[in-house]
Design an enzyme around this catalytic site. Structure first.
Site, PDB file in Angstrom:
ATOM      1  N   CYS A 114     -22.055  -4.944   4.764  1.00 50.86           N
ATOM      2  CA  CYS A 114     -22.065  -6.219   3.686  1.00 50.86           C
ATOM      3  C   CYS A 114     -22.126  -7.384   4.347  1.00 50.86           C
ATOM      4  O   CYS A 114     -21.682  -7.650   5.624  1.00 50.86           O
ATOM      5  CB  CYS A 114     -20.575  -5.946   3.330  1.00 50.86           C
ATOM      6  SG  CYS A 114     -20.125  -7.268   2.131  1.00 50.86           S
ATOM      7  N   CYS A 168     -21.827 -10.505  -5.103  1.00 46.64           N
ATOM      8  CA  CYS A 168     -22.998  -9.178  -4.631  1.00 46.64           C
ATOM      9  C   CYS A 168     -24.365  -9.551  -4.989  1.00 46.64           C
ATOM     10  O   CYS A 168     -25.438  -9.467  -4.242  1.00 46.64           O
ATOM     11  CB  CYS A 168     -22.519  -8.040  -5.188  1.00 46.64           C
ATOM     12  SG  CYS A 168     -20.965  -7.282  -4.631  1.00 46.64           S
ATOM     13  N   CYS A 178     -16.211  10.468  -0.125  1.00 54.76           N
ATOM     14  CA  CYS A 178     -15.897   9.387   0.649  1.00 54.76           C
ATOM     15  C   CYS A 178     -15.160   9.961   1.870  1.00 54.76           C
ATOM     16  O   CYS A 178     -14.167  10.710   1.997  1.00 54.76           O
ATOM     17  CB  CYS A 178     -14.894   8.263  -0.184  1.00 54.76           C
ATOM     18  SG  CYS A 178     -14.200   6.987   0.965  1.00 54.76           S
ATOM     19  N   CYS A 186     -24.185  -1.704   0.596  1.00 56.36           N
ATOM     20  CA  CYS A 186     -23.271  -0.695   0.852  1.00 56.36           C
ATOM     21  C   CYS A 186     -23.692   0.540  -0.032  1.00 56.36           C
ATOM     22  O   CYS A 186     -23.154   1.756   0.602  1.00 56.36           O
ATOM     23  CB  CYS A 186     -21.858  -1.408   0.398  1.00 56.36           C
ATOM     24  SG  CYS A 186     -22.035  -1.876  -1.663  1.00 56.36           S
ATOM     25  N   CYS A 245     -13.673   5.419   7.459  1.00 51.18           N
ATOM     26  CA  CYS A 245     -14.985   4.874   7.731  1.00 51.18           C
ATOM     27  C   CYS A 245     -15.051   3.489   7.174  1.00 51.18           C
ATOM     28  O   CYS A 245     -14.351   3.348   6.534  1.00 51.18           O
ATOM     29  CB  CYS A 245     -15.757   5.758   6.562  1.00 51.18           C
ATOM     30  SG  CYS A 245     -17.591   5.514   6.466  1.00 51.18           S
ATOM     31  N   CYS A 302     -23.621   4.086   2.455  1.00 56.00           N
ATOM     32  CA  CYS A 302     -22.762   5.029   2.565  1.00 56.00           C
ATOM     33  C   CYS A 302     -23.308   6.329   2.722  1.00 56.00           C
ATOM     34  O   CYS A 302     -24.272   6.933   2.358  1.00 56.00           O
ATOM     35  CB  CYS A 302     -22.145   5.317   1.068  1.00 56.00           C
ATOM     36  SG  CYS A 302     -20.828   6.309   0.817  1.00 56.00           S
ATOM     37  N   ASP A 360       0.826  -1.219   0.127  1.00 52.63           N
ATOM     38  CA  ASP A 360       0.179   0.019  -0.008  1.00 52.63           C
ATOM     39  C   ASP A 360       0.845   1.335   0.022  1.00 52.63           C
ATOM     40  O   ASP A 360       0.490   2.251   0.473  1.00 52.63           O
ATOM     41  CB  ASP A 360      -0.994  -0.135   1.358  1.00 52.63           C
ATOM     42  CG  ASP A 360      -2.054   1.042   1.406  1.00 52.63           C
ATOM     43  OD1 ASP A 360      -2.322   1.580   0.068  1.00 52.63           O
ATOM     44  OD2 ASP A 360      -2.596   1.360   2.512  1.00 52.63           O
ATOM     45  N   CYS A 382     -27.847  -7.515  -4.072  1.00 48.41           N
ATOM     46  CA  CYS A 382     -27.479  -6.669  -2.722  1.00 48.41           C
ATOM     47  C   CYS A 382     -26.949  -5.171  -3.295  1.00 48.41           C
ATOM     48  O   CYS A 382     -26.195  -5.396  -4.463  1.00 48.41           O
ATOM     49  CB  CYS A 382     -26.663  -7.449  -1.907  1.00 48.41           C
ATOM     50  SG  CYS A 382     -25.940  -6.381  -0.469  1.00 48.41           S
ATOM     51  N   CYS A 407     -19.416   0.886   4.523  1.00 56.33           N
ATOM     52  CA  CYS A 407     -19.628   0.077   3.184  1.00 56.33           C
ATOM     53  C   CYS A 407     -19.024  -1.402   3.564  1.00 56.33           C
ATOM     54  O   CYS A 407     -19.870  -2.260   2.994  1.00 56.33           O
ATOM     55  CB  CYS A 407     -19.081   0.674   2.104  1.00 56.33           C
ATOM     56  SG  CYS A 407     -17.426   0.646   1.970  1.00 56.33           S
TER      57      CYS A 407
HETATM   58  S1  SF4 Z   1     -22.615  -4.789   0.766  1.00 53.65           S
HETATM   59 FE1  SF4 Z   1     -21.290  -6.454   0.153  1.00 53.65          FE
HETATM   60  S2  SF4 Z   1     -22.467  -8.051  -1.022  1.00 53.65           S
HETATM   61 FE2  SF4 Z   1     -23.816  -5.849  -0.805  1.00 53.65          FE
HETATM   62  S3  SF4 Z   1     -23.662  -4.993  -2.621  1.00 53.65           S
HETATM   63 FE3  SF4 Z   1     -22.045  -4.066  -1.182  1.00 53.65          FE
HETATM   64  S4  SF4 Z   1     -20.034  -5.397  -1.511  1.00 53.65           S
HETATM   65 FE4  SF4 Z   1     -21.888  -6.663  -2.441  1.00 53.65          FE
END
Ligand code: SF4
Length: 368
Positions: A263, A203, A229, A209, A256, A213, A148, A206, A259
């Site tokens: 998940c 995902c 962000c 996130c 933060c 946000c 990083d 779903c 998100c």
């Molecule tokens: S919360 Fe997790 S599973 Fe749901 S859309 Fe976002 S990254 Fe994908």
């Protein structure tokens, strides 16, 4: 970072396959939860990065554009690189609250990756150990370790190495480990066999996130507008935090995690046993007013060896002032802010005035 002489030996395909298996075993012995190997072809990610930069989503992070194609072409960053060994290290310390702290507006929320000691040193050291173990087996190799801190597409490389998929929040997600982990890379000139990329995206329908946000920074699936962000606003941004985002920041004073916290795969997060990642100075539960009272000397002392230190004391006070402006009214909060009204930084004073105005409004509402 470490570099040694290029590999001079000739290993057969069978030897390289056996070596790849051993590298994964050594990686796990060194504390990495997963190790994958990939080649250096990041063409599709290069196009994504170009679009993201062209849209200005990187904000003030000029370093994202600065290195040209070195970021997307590992062999341009480290000549001779043929493979990237990508590693994952989980960071969540045991018994650390997340959403509960977010629900306590007078308590500071520090992104859970930053509660303990800085991870860069630890992971880079382990990667160097891994390289030395490889060299003990096959002789000198060309390598360089990254964490990083250089133009490296770490998530893209990890996805290609089979460590997870890109969630709609642009985090790398592992189906059995969530996304609260660090990534590191060992660039090498060993022509190791590669792992299958993680091509299945889980995902589905779903979009938790994106909904969660606080500042609507996920502007499209897998696309973050950094300028919105909270991680960017509290860590990368140098100047004033735009007013339209201050209220939404709540008590998030360094990074933060929202998100990730919403998940569904986060419930599979594995806690870390690394002592270095354990919270220091009660940073997982400390009152905003206590942090705001730290002198610059205390800040430097208490954040020595921590990722937090790199934002510096002025940005630290700026972020805390916003958090205090969002806290419920109390005499202690108002007094803490007033004590900083003459602080010798325009940036801090402006945020303190903003916070005090909010506190006075809240006090007035209580009287009414
Ligand atoms: S919360 Fe997790 S599973 Fe749901 S859309 Fe976002 S990254 Fe994908």
């Amino acid at each position: 970072m470490s570099t040694t002489a290029p590999s001079t030996h000739k290993l057969s395909d069978t030897d390289l396959a056996a070596l790849a298996t051993r590298i994964k075993t050594w990686g796990r012995e060194l504390g990495f939860q997963e190790v994958g190997i990939t080649d250096t072809d990041l063409e599709s990610h290069e196009r994504y990065l170009e679009r993201w930069l062209a849209a200005g989503h990187h904000g003030e992070m000029g370093f994202m554009a600065k290195h040209g194609t070195k970021r997307t072409r590992p062999e341009e960053l480290v000549p001779g690189t043929l493979r990237v060994i990508s590693v994952r290290m989980d960071y969540l310390p045991p018994e650390v609250e997340t959403t509960k702290v977010l629900g306590k507006p007078d308590t500071a929320y520090v992104s859970r990756y930053a509660l303990g000691r800085d991870y860069h040193k630890l992971i880079r050291k382990r990667l160097a150990h891994l390289a030395k173990r490889i060299e003990a087996e096959v002789g000198p190799i060309g390598y360089r370790a990254f964490v990083d801190s250089a133009p490296v597409m770490e998530r893209a490389l990890a996805q290609k190495a089979g460590l997870g998929w890109f969630g709609k929040n642009a985090m790398l997600i592992h189906p059995r480990a969530g996304s609260q982990f660090f990534l590191g890379e060992l660039y090498t000139d060993l022509p190791l066999p590669t792992d299958a990329p993680f091509d299945t995206e889980h995902c589905g329908k779903c979009s938790a996130c994106r909904t969660a946000c606080p500042t609507d920074a996920i502007v499209d699936d897998k696309v973050i507008d950094s300028r919105r962000c909270i991680s960017y606003l509290t860590i990368e941004l140098d100047g004033a935090i735009p007013e339209q985002y201050r209220e939404a920041m709540g008590n998030r004073v360094y990074g933060c995690d929202d998100c990730q916290l919403v998940c569904p795969f986060t419930r599979f997060t594995r806690v870390s046993q690394e002592d270095d990642f354990a919270p220091r100075h009660d940073l997982d539960r400390i009152a905003l007013t206590r942090l705001f009272a730290w002198s610059e000397e205390e800040f430097l002392d208490k954040t020595a060896g921590s990722a937090i230190r790199r934002i510096g004391y002025v940005r630290w006070l700026r972020n805390l002032a916003v958090g205090l402006g969002n806290a419920p009214w109390s005499e202690a909060v108002e007094a803490a802010l007033k004590a900083r009204l003459a602080y010798p930084s325009d940036l801090v004073r402006e945020h303190v005035r903003w916070a005090l105005a909010r506190q006075r409004d809240k006090r007035a509402q209580r009287i009414l």
